[in-house]
Scaffold this motif. Structure first.
Motif, PDB file in Angstrom:
ATOM      1  N   ARG A  57      46.195   8.808  76.084  1.00  0.00           N
ATOM      2  CA  ARG A  57      46.483   7.487  75.520  1.00  0.00           C
ATOM      3  C   ARG A  57      45.768   7.200  74.207  1.00  0.00           C
ATOM      4  O   ARG A  57      46.223   6.350  73.441  1.00  0.00           O
ATOM      5  CB  ARG A  57      46.082   6.402  76.529  1.00  0.00           C
ATOM      6  N   CYS A  58      44.632   7.855  73.957  1.00  0.00           N
ATOM      7  CA  CYS A  58      43.849   7.527  72.765  1.00  0.00           C
ATOM      8  C   CYS A  58      44.556   8.046  71.507  1.00  0.00           C
ATOM      9  O   CYS A  58      45.544   8.778  71.577  1.00  0.00           O
ATOM     10  CB  CYS A  58      42.445   8.123  72.870  1.00  0.00           C
ATOM     11  N   ARG A  59      44.036   7.661  70.361  1.00  0.00           N
ATOM     12  CA  ARG A  59      44.658   8.052  69.087  1.00  0.00           C
ATOM     13  C   ARG A  59      44.729   9.572  68.958  1.00  0.00           C
ATOM     14  O   ARG A  59      45.742  10.120  68.496  1.00  0.00           O
ATOM     15  CB  ARG A  59      43.859   7.466  67.927  1.00  0.00           C
ATOM     16  N   GLN A  60      43.658  10.262  69.350  1.00  0.00           N
ATOM     17  CA  GLN A  60      43.632  11.721  69.218  1.00  0.00           C
ATOM     18  C   GLN A  60      44.700  12.368  70.105  1.00  0.00           C
ATOM     19  O   GLN A  60      45.398  13.297  69.672  1.00  0.00           O
ATOM     20  CB  GLN A  60      42.241  12.257  69.582  1.00  0.00           C
ATOM     21  N   CYS A  69      39.939  14.383  72.649  1.00  0.00           N
ATOM     22  CA  CYS A  69      40.188  13.094  73.286  1.00  0.00           C
ATOM     23  C   CYS A  69      38.880  12.316  73.420  1.00  0.00           C
ATOM     24  O   CYS A  69      37.872  12.848  73.890  1.00  0.00           O
ATOM     25  CB  CYS A  69      40.809  13.330  74.665  1.00  0.00           C
ATOM     26  N   THR A  70      38.893  11.061  73.024  1.00  0.00           N
ATOM     27  CA  THR A  70      37.681  10.238  73.073  1.00  0.00           C
ATOM     28  C   THR A  70      37.407   9.670  74.459  1.00  0.00           C
ATOM     29  O   THR A  70      36.319   9.151  74.719  1.00  0.00           O
ATOM     30  CB  THR A  70      37.773   9.079  72.067  1.00  0.00           C
ATOM     31  N   GLU A  71      38.386   9.746  75.352  1.00  0.00           N
ATOM     32  CA  GLU A  71      38.216   9.215  76.711  1.00  0.00           C
ATOM     33  C   GLU A  71      38.268  10.322  77.764  1.00  0.00           C
ATOM     34  O   GLU A  71      38.309  10.042  78.954  1.00  0.00           O
ATOM     35  CB  GLU A  71      39.315   8.183  77.014  1.00  0.00           C
ATOM     36  N   GLY A  72      38.268  11.569  77.327  1.00  0.00           N
ATOM     37  CA  GLY A  72      38.411  12.685  78.255  1.00  0.00           C
ATOM     38  C   GLY A  72      37.085  13.176  78.779  1.00  0.00           C
ATOM     39  O   GLY A  72      36.014  12.631  78.482  1.00  0.00           O
ATOM     40  N   TRP A  73      37.137  14.247  79.576  1.00  0.00           N
ATOM     41  CA  TRP A  73      35.917  14.812  80.131  1.00  0.00           C
ATOM     42  C   TRP A  73      36.102  16.303  80.355  1.00  0.00           C
ATOM     43  O   TRP A  73      37.225  16.818  80.330  1.00  0.00           O
ATOM     44  CB  TRP A  73      35.517  14.096  81.415  1.00  0.00           C
TER      45      TRP A  73
END
Length: 302
Positions: A57-60, A69-73
């Motif tokens: 979902r994030c811009r990346q 991804c800024t919200e990934g792990w």
């Protein structure tokens, strides 16, 4: 999707977590270079797990750059990884191994995919000169990928005589010992400097050497993870040479099929990079062995 783990590769990230240098929430199951079989399938297909879980979902992610991804792990760091018998991962993070591939070394394809991603970003071309600084696992993979792309000559640089010799068997055309005069030796072998320098060692010092070795108008791939925050470098040369410095992190989904095919076809060799194998009950020994001087890839068989 449930995967029954067969083998896990140990890398520097695992050792740093184990040593407390990378903070994680405890308890944490480590391991992100994972190969196994699908649970519940007939003669479960052999699969490689992409350990980078993206939000989508994030811009990346929307820019098709889910690797940052800024919200990934990352499995094994931000969530439990593969040093266990079974784990569950999104179906999109599973890649089926070609039938002709040796599954015993296949966890290393995760590492190879990150090298593929990096070289896609800096695009070494046929006939270009490439220098690889640092000949650990990733450096030796970069040597092979650069040769596969037609780079000529490929120069390998490291302190280790054994790793220099191995680089020669894997395709490096020129071997240079990192004895303090490596920049001069590279410039002697490549008058004017290299078209592309790949820093696979990941220190401020090796990045500085890359700046010295690159030709005017050349490129640098800053592949190794640099944790230093200061150091000496010829910053003027970044301007004077008009160098292009490219960073690379992890791998995108499309990098995995390219890596799998390169190994399955025999054009990239993994077996020469294996140092040792351990059982699941000997994980601490495996982590220490992987951090040892001269070690290449260490596997844990689950």
């Amino acid at each position: 999707m449930a995967v029954r783990v067969a083998a896990v590769g140990i890398c520097g990230t695992d050792h740093s977590i184990y040593a407390g240098k990378i903070p994680v929430d405890y308890p944490r199951v480590m391991g992100h270079e994972i190969v196994g079989t699908i649970v519940g399938a007939d003669a479960g297909p052999r699969v490689l797990v992409d350990p980078g879980i993206a939000c989508g979902r994030c811009r990346q992610c929307l820019e098709d750059r889910a690797n940052i991804c800024t919200e990934g792990w990352l499995l094994g760091r931000d969530a439990d990884g593969g040093l266990r018998e079974v784990l569950t991962v999104p179906e999109r993070n599973v890649h089926v191994l070609p039938e002709r591939m040796d599954a015993s070394t296949a966890p290393m394809v995760q590492v190879l995919a990150t090298c593929v991603h990096a070289q896609v970003r800096c695009s070494p071309a046929a006939g270009e000169s490439v220098v690889v600084l640092g000949l650990g696992v990733t450096g030796l993979l970069h040597v092979q990928l650069a040769k596969l792309r037609g780079a000529d000559p490929v120069v390998g640089v490291t302190r280790s005589d054994a790793k220099l010799a191995l680089a020669g068997t894997l395709g490096a055309d020129v071997l240079v010992s990192a004895d303090g005069s490596e920049a001069e030796e590279v410039r002697a072998a490549l008058p004017g400097g290299a078209d592309l320098v790949i820093d696979s060692a990941g220190t401020v010092e090796t990045l500085a050497r890359a700046v010295e070795m690159a030709r005017i108008g050349g490129r640098i791939l800053a592949y190794g993870t640099i944790t230093g925050t200061s150091g000496s470098m010829s910053f003027y040369d970044l301007y004077y040479k008009e160098l292009t410095v490219v960073g690379a992190r992890s791998a995108r989904a499309e990098d995995f099929p390219l890596a799998l095919e390169a190994v399955a076809s025999g054009r990239v060799q993994l077996a020469p990079l294996v140092s040792a194998r351990f059982s699941l009950v000997a994980v601490p020994d495996a982590i220490e062995a992987a951090a040892g001087s001269g070690a290449l890839k260490v596997f844990v068989d689950v």
